[in-house]
Design a protein around this motif. Structure first.
Motif: not given
Length: 547
Positions: A379-406
């Protein structure tokens, strides 16, 4: 109705997201209140006219034309509004076209009988495009390629504000949204409705590897995989939700801000806190693990849920983030601090309905890639990568969060049936049912295993449509059966995210997010995959594991 009808027609005929936004912006700027507010309600699905539904429209048309002719035409066209708008035997151009606000306000105050009489009168006087728009307006289900989110983006562009500003106040507003438009026009201050447990626009991720670079071994810079920069966590196959409990009000929202609280009262009952958390809505299996997505589907989109349904499929939230705790807004804190607060929050709540998504050790690219493709649970689709220094920003900002699906599962299947599409695809066969081989009583036979309506280009759609028309062997209303045997048939390479057993399907299997990955013009239909191949892909079923 004329301007509203013209807008819908233009929206349905363009595939460009930016062009759709431009069309809506121009309409909202040029159309006065309250007409534009009612149009916004239609586009966002917020308009409900209780007195007139699809059944009302069917009764009206069957009173005016041969019912059998209507049913045959409806089967062929596949869309109620389009069929009725073309068949309606009205007197065209006999009267003025009523404005949309007059139509809606009259219908909202009408009984069912009055509503049907009003609609019939308008259909008499309108041309087919306006009839189509009227029927779509009163029955819902536009299917014109415009989501509620896209309409809000157009509003934000019109007013020169951020979409998040509109989303944060949306649930405190009501049609025809005059205070909202006055603010966007610069005539008034921003509305400040007193919303208890409001929705906060979610933060989204970019793909770590885009589809066109999926087979490129150098698509990811190994230096980027640094435990001092990024945290990694499992990406579960559920529904992204925001659970908010504030000032005595408890609500659960989807990532697009839709309120689904009424469907999950079991989760709401466990939200004994003052906070807003971001996470994945899942179903807990009897063995304590996460159940397949198909189990969650049985609970979604229900107006009511029974005690038996809640006991059979208990819902839970696997928390990813915490946005608000008490009176403190945490979104400006770095993820490292929010994660610490989330861990303490989940431990303190001690609820069987809320747990935390575990972190995955970040060492090097090879180790993470292995974890992505061989997760500890299906039931796991893959991984999420999140910068430790990222604030919670609405929308889809470039750089802080990435999804790496199976990587998706792939099979070769044979096209069996095709159905005409909707909107700009209504002239093409674009919805395809496909199957694989299995042993039958008289030898090998094809059994359907899924349906897909995307994954191909416009040019490929024309080729698929041509194949359907040239290889039709039977018709069932809007559906065509095509040649599919060992000697002749079209093989489709189908990609999908997961597989589970399903008694509702003839094959006994159901796919998660199937789409056409490639058209295998080169492959003989006899060489398509067999049902046994798919059965070997099935994960162990935690619902059957009571241990």
């Amino acid at each position: 109705m004329q301007a509203f009808s013209d807008l819908l027609e233009r929206l349905i005929l363009t595939a460009s997201r930016n062009t759709k936004i431009e069309l809506m912006v121009n309409y909202f700027r040029q159309t006065p209140n309250p007409a534009r507010g009612w149009t916004l309600a239609v586009l966002t699905g917020e308009l409900d006219i209780p007195g007139v539904k699809g059944g009302s429209i069917r009764r009206l048309i069957e009173d005016r034309v041969d019912p059998e002719l209507f049913r045959m035409s409806y089967d062929y066209v596949g869309d109620l509004a389009e069929t009725v708008s073309l068949m309606w035997p009205g007197t065209r151009g006999a009267n003025r076209i009523p404005p949309i606000d007059d139509v809606i306000e009259a219908l909202l105050g009408a009984t069912r009988a009055e509503g049907e009489r009003l609609v019939a009168g308008w259909l008499d006087m309108l041309e087919p495009p306006q009839r189509w728009a009227l029927i779509k307006m009163v029955t819902g289900g536009l299917r014109i390629g415009v989501s509620a989110r896209l309409a809000k983006v157009a509003l934000a562009e019109m007013g020169g504000v951020e979409p998040a500003e509109i989303e944060e106040i949306w649930h405190g507003l009501a049609p025809p949204y005059e205070s909202l438009f006055d603010w966007l026009d610069g005539k008034a201050d921003k509305p400040s409705p007193d919303i208890k447990a409001p929705f906060r626009p979610v933060m989204l991720a970019h793909p770590l590897v885009t589809k066109d670079k999926r087979d490129d071994p150098e698509a990811i810079d190994p230096a980027m995989i640094d435990p001092d920069i990024f945290a990694a966590e499992w990406k579960y196959d559920g529904i992204r939700v925001q659970a908010v409990s504030e000032r005595g009000v408890r609500r659960m929202y989807t990532r697009t801000g839709d309120d689904i609280s009424h469907t999950f009262p079991d989760v709401l009952a466990a939200m004994d806190f003052e906070a807003a958390i971001d996470g994945e809505l899942l179903i807990r299996a009897p063995n304590g693990e996460v159940a397949p997505f198909n189990e969650l589907q049985q609970r979604l989109n229900r107006k009511t849920v029974t005690k038996k349904q809640m006991e059979a499929r208990p819902a839970m939230i696997r928390a990813y983030d915490i946005l608000v705790e008490g009176d403190e807004d945490l979104r400006s804190l770095p993820f490292s601090e929010r994660r610490e607060r989330l861990e303490a929050f989940v431990e303190k709540s001690a609820s069987e309905r809320i747990d935390i998504s575990p972190l995955v050790p970040v060492t090097n690219l090879e180790a993470l890639e292995a974890a992505r493709n061989e997760p500890p649970a299906p039931e796991i689709e893959g991984l999420m990568l999140k910068r430790w220094d990222s604030v919670y920003e609405a929308g889809r900002p470039t750089g802080p969060w990435y999804k790496w699906k199976r990587d998706p599962f792939l099979i070769d299947a044979v096209m069996m049936y095709a159905q005409r599409g909707h909107g700009r695809r209504s002239s093409f066969y674009s919805d395809f049912t496909f199957g694989v081989w299995r042993e039958g009583e008289d030898g090998d036979e094809i059994t359907p295993v899924g349906k897909a309506y995307f994954g191909f280009t416009d040019e490929e759609l024309k080729q698929l449509d041509k194949f359907v028309r040239e290889n039709t062997i039977d018709r069932f209303g809007p559906v065509r059966s095509v040649t599919a045997n060992k000697e002749k048939g079209l093989v489709l390479e189908v990609a999908f995210e997961g597989l589970q057993r399903s008694p509702r399907h003839k094959s006994g299997l159901a796919m998660r997010f199937p789409r056409i990955n490639r058209i295998r013009w080169d492959k003989p239909s006899a060489e398509a995959d067999r049902l046994e191949t798919l059965e070997k892909m099935l994960p162990a079923d935690p619902l059957l594991d009571k241990g």
